[in-house]
Design a protein around this motif. Sequence first.
Motif, PDB file in Angstrom:
ATOM      1  N   LYS A   6       0.832  -1.210   0.000  1.00  0.00           N
ATOM      2  CA  LYS A   6       0.000   0.000   0.000  1.00  0.00           C
ATOM      3  C   LYS A   6       0.863   1.256   0.000  1.00  0.00           C
ATOM      4  N   LEU A   7       1.916   1.254   0.812  1.00  0.00           N
ATOM      5  CA  LEU A   7       2.783   2.430   0.890  1.00  0.00           C
ATOM      6  C   LEU A   7       3.522   2.673  -0.413  1.00  0.00           C
ATOM      7  N   LEU A   8       3.942   1.596  -1.078  1.00  0.00           N
ATOM      8  CA  LEU A   8       4.589   1.746  -2.383  1.00  0.00           C
ATOM      9  C   LEU A   8       3.609   2.311  -3.408  1.00  0.00           C
ATOM     10  N   ARG A   9       2.370   1.878  -3.313  1.00  0.00           N
ATOM     11  CA  ARG A   9       1.353   2.414  -4.219  1.00  0.00           C
ATOM     12  C   ARG A   9       1.117   3.896  -3.927  1.00  0.00           C
ATOM     13  N   TYR A  10       1.061   4.246  -2.636  1.00  0.00           N
ATOM     14  CA  TYR A  10       0.894   5.645  -2.257  1.00  0.00           C
ATOM     15  C   TYR A  10       2.045   6.496  -2.818  1.00  0.00           C
ATOM     16  N   ALA A  11       3.268   6.003  -2.645  1.00  0.00           N
ATOM     17  CA  ALA A  11       4.429   6.754  -3.112  1.00  0.00           C
ATOM     18  C   ALA A  11       4.373   6.973  -4.618  1.00  0.00           C
ATOM     19  N   ALA A  33       8.684  11.981  10.990  1.00  0.00           N
ATOM     20  CA  ALA A  33       8.447  10.970  12.029  1.00  0.00           C
ATOM     21  C   ALA A  33       9.346  11.199  13.226  1.00  0.00           C
ATOM     22  N   ARG A  34      10.547  11.723  12.977  1.00  0.00           N
ATOM     23  CA  ARG A  34      11.514  11.931  14.052  1.00  0.00           C
ATOM     24  C   ARG A  34      11.373  13.307  14.696  1.00  0.00           C
ATOM     25  N   ARG A  35      10.949  14.293  13.912  1.00  0.00           N
ATOM     26  CA  ARG A  35      10.848  15.660  14.403  1.00  0.00           C
ATOM     27  C   ARG A  35       9.401  16.117  14.327  1.00  0.00           C
ATOM     28  N   GLY A  36       9.188  17.390  14.544  1.00  0.00           N
ATOM     29  CA  GLY A  36       7.858  17.941  14.397  1.00  0.00           C
ATOM     30  C   GLY A  36       6.847  17.233  15.282  1.00  0.00           C
ATOM     31  N   ARG A  37       5.759  16.760  14.666  1.00  0.00           N
ATOM     32  CA  ARG A  37       4.633  16.177  15.414  1.00  0.00           C
ATOM     33  C   ARG A  37       4.571  14.659  15.307  1.00  0.00           C
ATOM     34  N   ARG A  38       5.713  14.024  14.970  1.00  0.00           N
ATOM     35  CA  ARG A  38       5.813  12.551  14.888  1.00  0.00           C
ATOM     36  C   ARG A  38       4.723  11.966  13.979  1.00  0.00           C
ATOM     37  N   LEU A  39       4.693  12.478  12.768  1.00  0.00           N
ATOM     38  CA  LEU A  39       3.703  12.056  11.790  1.00  0.00           C
ATOM     39  C   LEU A  39       3.992  10.636  11.320  1.00  0.00           C
ATOM     40  N   GLY A  40       2.959   9.817  11.210  1.00  0.00           N
ATOM     41  CA  GLY A  40       3.104   8.454  10.709  1.00  0.00           C
ATOM     42  C   GLY A  40       3.213   8.428   9.197  1.00  0.00           C
ATOM     43  N   VAL A  41       3.793   7.360   8.667  1.00  0.00           N
ATOM     44  CA  VAL A  41       4.019   7.287   7.222  1.00  0.00           C
ATOM     45  C   VAL A  41       2.697   7.239   6.456  1.00  0.00           C
ATOM     46  N   GLU A  42       1.715   6.482   6.948  1.00  0.00           N
ATOM     47  CA  GLU A  42       0.421   6.457   6.260  1.00  0.00           C
ATOM     48  C   GLU A  42      -0.258   7.817   6.335  1.00  0.00           C
ATOM     49  N   GLU A  43      -0.127   8.489   7.470  1.00  0.00           N
ATOM     50  CA  GLU A  43      -0.713   9.821   7.616  1.00  0.00           C
ATOM     51  C   GLU A  43      -0.067  10.806   6.653  1.00  0.00           C
ATOM     52  N   TYR A  44       1.225  10.668   6.429  1.00  0.00           N
ATOM     53  CA  TYR A  44       1.938  11.539   5.497  1.00  0.00           C
ATOM     54  C   TYR A  44       1.251  11.524   4.130  1.00  0.00           C
ATOM     55  N   TYR A  45       0.794  10.348   3.728  1.00  0.00           N
ATOM     56  CA  TYR A  45       0.131  10.236   2.432  1.00  0.00           C
ATOM     57  C   TYR A  45      -1.362  10.530   2.525  1.00  0.00           C
ATOM     58  N   GLU A  46      -2.079   9.888   3.449  1.00  0.00           N
ATOM     59  CA  GLU A  46      -3.536   9.981   3.477  1.00  0.00           C
ATOM     60  C   GLU A  46      -4.036  11.368   3.843  1.00  0.00           C
ATOM     61  N   LEU A  47      -3.207  12.147   4.549  1.00  0.00           N
ATOM     62  CA  LEU A  47      -3.552  13.530   4.847  1.00  0.00           C
ATOM     63  C   LEU A  47      -2.966  14.497   3.808  1.00  0.00           C
ATOM     64  N   GLU A  48      -2.294  13.944   2.801  1.00  0.00           N
ATOM     65  CA  GLU A  48      -1.717  14.676   1.665  1.00  0.00           C
ATOM     66  C   GLU A  48      -0.633  15.666   2.098  1.00  0.00           C
ATOM     67  N   ILE A  49       0.098  15.320   3.162  1.00  0.00           N
ATOM     68  CA  ILE A  49       1.169  16.189   3.641  1.00  0.00           C
ATOM     69  C   ILE A  49       2.309  16.257   2.629  1.00  0.00           C
ATOM     70  N   PHE A  50       2.439  15.255   1.790  1.00  0.00           N
ATOM     71  CA  PHE A  50       3.498  15.238   0.773  1.00  0.00           C
ATOM     72  C   PHE A  50       3.364  16.375  -0.233  1.00  0.00           C
TER      73      PHE A  50
END
Length: 358
Positions: A6-11, A33-50
């Motif tokens: 799923k993550l590869l598809r998201y990328a 994930a390490r800094r800021g608000r500790r965003l999860g990898v799925e959240e990075y995509y599903e919330l369109e943070i990218f």
Amino acid sequence: MAKLTKLLRYASQAKAQTGKGYLAQWMEVFRLARRGRRLGVEEYYELEIFNDRLYPAPRKDDCVGWRASAEVDKRLNHPYWRAIANDKLLNYALLQHFALPSPVTIAVYSTEGRRVGNERCLRSERELREYVSQSLTFPVFVKPICGAYGRGTFLFTAHDPQTDSLVDKTGRRVTVDEFVTACQTPSFHGMLFQECLLPHPEVRALTGGTTSCVRMILLVNDNRPKVHMTFWKIARVNNITDNFCMGETGNLLAWISTENGTIENVVSGLWPAAHAVQKHPDTGAPLLGKTLPDWEKAKQLCLSAAVHFPGLRLQNWDVAFCEQGPVLMELNTESDLAIPQYLARRPFVDDAVRLALA
């Protein structure tokens, strides 16, 4: 393996949409994930943070996911005060005491004998069974005293004595035995029986007869509450609640202008499955650009209620726009703050939130 796929598809989809390469995406995922608000990898995509167009690099650090939502809530809401929101019976009792409009409770099932006010109290299984079989008036909305996300809720329209079952708004039948068993779920701590609310005629024309609440998120700094973000959980006609559940229910989400109550953005889900919605799929009514009635009155109602709960500095109020005016459906803590962020296309954390957290 399924998650990796799923993550590869998201990328791949993110690259196709924005042109951002895989390495750049994964470096950004690691940093957030390490800094800021500790965003999860799925959240990075599903919330369109990218998407750098929506969230330029400096702003991404202020975007929240479930971890940051919990942390912000933990820091702003004192644990001693949480029961006022999480225990709906207590919350309704306080709202009634302060003469703030809330749903009318007609009965409570509580083995301890707890009540909101002077409504009927059902203390035993026998009393509960007799009430729902013989005395219950319809339509009626039933929900747990302690519950969330619409779990354990019912909207009944009739009792069928032939089968001793309760009929919900979709025509589904629940036997009295099944219902009594559900009411005895330990984590619910009892059940509330409430009169059904009728949406304001303008709202009903847009979305149908199901009650759809606006979530008003308030920040309280120096004992002065302020509306921070507002969005509308728009129910589909055959659902009994407006819960979104990441799009699984079929309900919609709309971003509402805090200033004037105008609908500015409506979606059916999170990225990449989200679709922009122009019209309500059941009524066919256009949604974008419409303004909710009694908006300023609803805002002032929430602000008036907020001052009574000073230990909760991040308050999430659900407000129904009804025939008689705005009604406070419930107060929530521990809410998913990423959802309004996604709708607003701006980070949840801004100067006002930073001031509250300082």
